[in-house]
Design an enzyme around this catalytic site. Sequence first.
Site, PDB file in Angstrom:
ATOM      1  N   CYS A  39       0.818  -1.213   0.000  1.00  0.00           N
ATOM      2  CA  CYS A  39       0.000   0.000   0.000  1.00  0.00           C
ATOM      3  C   CYS A  39       0.851   1.262   0.000  1.00  0.00           C
ATOM      4  O   CYS A  39       0.456   2.288  -0.561  1.00  0.00           O
ATOM      5  CB  CYS A  39      -0.939   0.000   1.200  1.00  0.00           C
ATOM      6  N   THR A  40       2.019   1.210   0.620  1.00  0.00           N
ATOM      7  CA  THR A  40       2.905   2.369   0.606  1.00  0.00           C
ATOM      8  C   THR A  40       3.287   2.726  -0.826  1.00  0.00           C
ATOM      9  O   THR A  40       3.288   3.897  -1.213  1.00  0.00           O
ATOM     10  CB  THR A  40       4.159   2.090   1.457  1.00  0.00           C
TER      11      THR A  40
END
Length: 219
Positions: A45-46
């Site tokens: 997700c980063t």
Amino acid sequence: MGLHIGDEAPDFTAPTTEGTIHFHEWIGDSWAILFSHPKDFTPVCTTALGYPARLTPDFDSRNTKVIGLSIDSVEDHLRWADDIAETQGTALNYPLIGDTELVVAKLYDMIHPNASGNAAGRTAVDNATVRSVFLIGPDKKIKMTMTYPMSAGRNFSEVLRALDAIQLNAKHTVATPVNWRPGEDVIIPTSVSDEAARAKYPSGWKTLKPYLRVVTQPK
């Protein structure tokens, strides 16, 4: 009942990293991409939050707003934003919704309706299904959905390609063939008669089958 293409995107009011938003009001006359994440400070997700920040000019040129969601607080999002900027080389430049009580995740059928608990007591695995992309039109209707597993990062090149195809269809009533890219030939839908097509495409088209008519992409 799940959400389907053509349904109205559920409206909501929620806190974000850019203040409280009323979703339909925030969309306004634009297109919108809502994409979701199971948890802050997670690896895939980063990367997924950093990349669309770099695509801002591409989205702007398509009259499209981007908004993210993660099942954590806005305060956590703001701390996570430092990691995103450091590791991805681009600062977060669009709102990220705080969904600590799973309200938006449930509205968009991304998590079991009986899921419970505050974000602080839940893990990324608990929220694993919150990995979706929704493309929403200015009419607030859902135009496209994509759902990914936690292990697979999104392909934003495909999101942009699909956005181009859907916007082209909305403007010109055409369809796009497999692997279509902007500038390539498009398909005249079967809902358009030959008579109507002749008025629209006086230079003609190529008929491969009565139901498969190919024409130069309209401008």
